[in-house]
Design an enzyme around this catalytic site. Structure first.
Site, short mmCIF file in Angstrom:
data_model
loop_
_atom_site.label_atom_id
_atom_site.label_comp_id
_atom_site.label_asym_id
_atom_site.label_seq_id
_atom_site.Cartn_x
_atom_site.Cartn_y
_atom_site.Cartn_z
N SER A 154 0.84 -1.21 0.00
CA SER A 154 0.00 0.00 0.00
C SER A 154 0.87 1.26 0.00
O SER A 154 0.52 2.26 -0.61
CB SER A 154 -0.96 0.01 1.19
OG SER A 154 -0.25 0.18 2.41
N ASP B 203 7.11 2.32 6.01
CA ASP B 203 6.90 1.71 4.70
C ASP B 203 7.03 2.74 3.57
O ASP B 203 7.69 2.49 2.56
CB ASP B 203 5.53 1.04 4.62
CG ASP B 203 5.46 -0.24 5.44
OD1 ASP B 203 6.37 -0.45 6.27
OD2 ASP B 203 4.50 -1.02 5.27
#
Length: 396
Positions: free
Chosen positions: A146, A204
């Site tokens: 994502s 991330d």
């Protein structure tokens, strides 16, 4: 508004060491893995915005004129403040979702709409665009899919709207933005991640923007200067797990046996720091003994993670299969199934690698041979992309 077709890609991530310990204030090392998410942005004059996500079977088309008429004043603070739950509900109205939909795939659509409306609203009129995203990363496997998506969307929209220049010069296969522009991409990608996950750490998206490796401790992210080229096998056991439940399990074990579990967390911290030191040494002149140390650290950390209760029979099987061929593996991420990484020494015969991949596939696992320390978000010329990627982005 730029009229050129843009092709960008961003890497996923794996945690090398420090998963679970990081929740308790210890160091984690996260590295960019060279499985990438690719995005193609094509400007149009057809009055439509089209988002195509073939990996998850989603295609949405909006009328630019209808979006232009929507009251998007709720995005006024979009620059600085976090997307609130209330804002996400309003986005659902703009996206014309039914009230009760909570499908995680739809979060990807909401993140796109949020970034599109926030970044493009400075244009005189909202632009007509075709955006297609295709990924080598599996979703929901803890590999930062994502974040790679949010980073691709943010970089493409910022470049198309000329908030940042396109760094790709004629004749170049690929290029990267300046540090300042990457910081802006990272800021917007983090907002996209917040729409998807609510309260992400920011690791991330940082790995996906900067590439290479970074260390994370108590909310502070710092980049490792350089990284040696390391080959790995990345294996997805496809065993689903709840990160929340696994984190809670470690916490309760720590409360129940503080004298036992706290030293395990301290030891994992020491493994992360030793690994960071070793990687630093390897940049100049990697030697066989460096790989032996990395393998020992992998084995010790895997045993520690089992002691914390986040192992799984599928991960034990992965470790046994690779060990039978003299290779060393550990879980990466939350554990309880999910993914594992296996270090591939540079002197390894390709026939051994193929045999291991075959053995892991016959366990029902998905397996990729890839590298870590991959470059972060990049813009590409069409000719520089592999044919399968080009075909996926062209929808062939």
């Amino acid at each position: 508004m730029s009229s050129e077709v843009l092709l960008v890609s961003a890497p996923g991530k794996v945690i090398l060491h420090g998963e679970h310990a990081v929740v308790h204030g210890k160091v984690a090392l996260a590295v960019a893995v060279n499985l990438r998410t690719f995005l193609r942005l094509q400007p149009h004059s057809n009055g439509k915005v089209c988002l195509d996500l073939p990996n998850i079977g989603i295609r949405r088309v909006w009328d630019v004129a209808r979006l232009q008429l929507q009251d998007t004043s709720f995005l006024e603070q979009g620059d600085a403040s976090a997307p609130t739950a209330e804002l996400v509900e309003k986005l659902k109205e703009v996206a014309a979702f039914p009230k009760d939909c909570a499908n995680p795939e739809r979060a990807a659509v909401l993140a796109f709409l949020y970034l599109y409306l926030c970044i493009c609203r400075k244009q005189r009129t909202l632009p007509s665009l075709d955006i297609r995203v295709w990924s080598e990363l599996p979703t929901g496997a803890g590999l930062g899919s994502s974040a790679a998506y949010s980073v691709c969307v943010a970089s493409a929209l910022l470049t198309a709207c000329e908030e940042i220049p396109n760094p790709l010069k004629d004749g170049e296969p690929a290029s990267r933005w300046t540090v300042e522009d990457l910081e802006l991409i990272n800021k917007w990608a983090f907002q996209g991640e917040r729409v998807i996950h609510g309260n992400p750490s920011g690791v991330d998206n940082a790995v996906s923007v900067w590439g290479g490796a970074l260390r994370y401790q108590q909310g502070k992210i710092s980049l490792l200067k350089r990284l040696p080229a390391l080959r790995i096998l990345l294996t997805n056991t496809k065993v689903p797990r709840s990160t929340k439940a696994l984190v809670a399990g470690v916490r309760s074990r720590l409360l129940k046996f503080p004298e036992i579990v706290a030293p395990v967390l301290t030891s994992i911290d020491a493994i992360s720091l030793e690994c960071e030191r070793m990687l630093g040494e390897m940049v100049a002149a990697p030697a066989p003994e460096h790989y032996l140390v990395l393998e020992e650290l992998i084995d010790m950390n895997q045993h520690h993670l089992n002691a914390l209760g986040v192992g799984h029979a599928s991960l034990d099987q992965l470790c046994q299969v690779t060990m039978a061929h003299g290779l060393h593996s550990k879980l990466t991420g939350a554990g309880g199934g999910g993914c594992g990484i296996t270090l591939l020494r540079p002197d390894l015969e390709q026939s051994v690698v193929e045999a291991v991949k075959q053995a892991l596939s016959s366990c029902g696992f998905d397996c990729w041979e890839t590298s870590i320390g991959a470059p972060g978000i990049s813009v590409h010329s069409a000719a520089s992309l592999d044919a399968p990627v080009r075909q996926a982005l062209d929808g062939l």
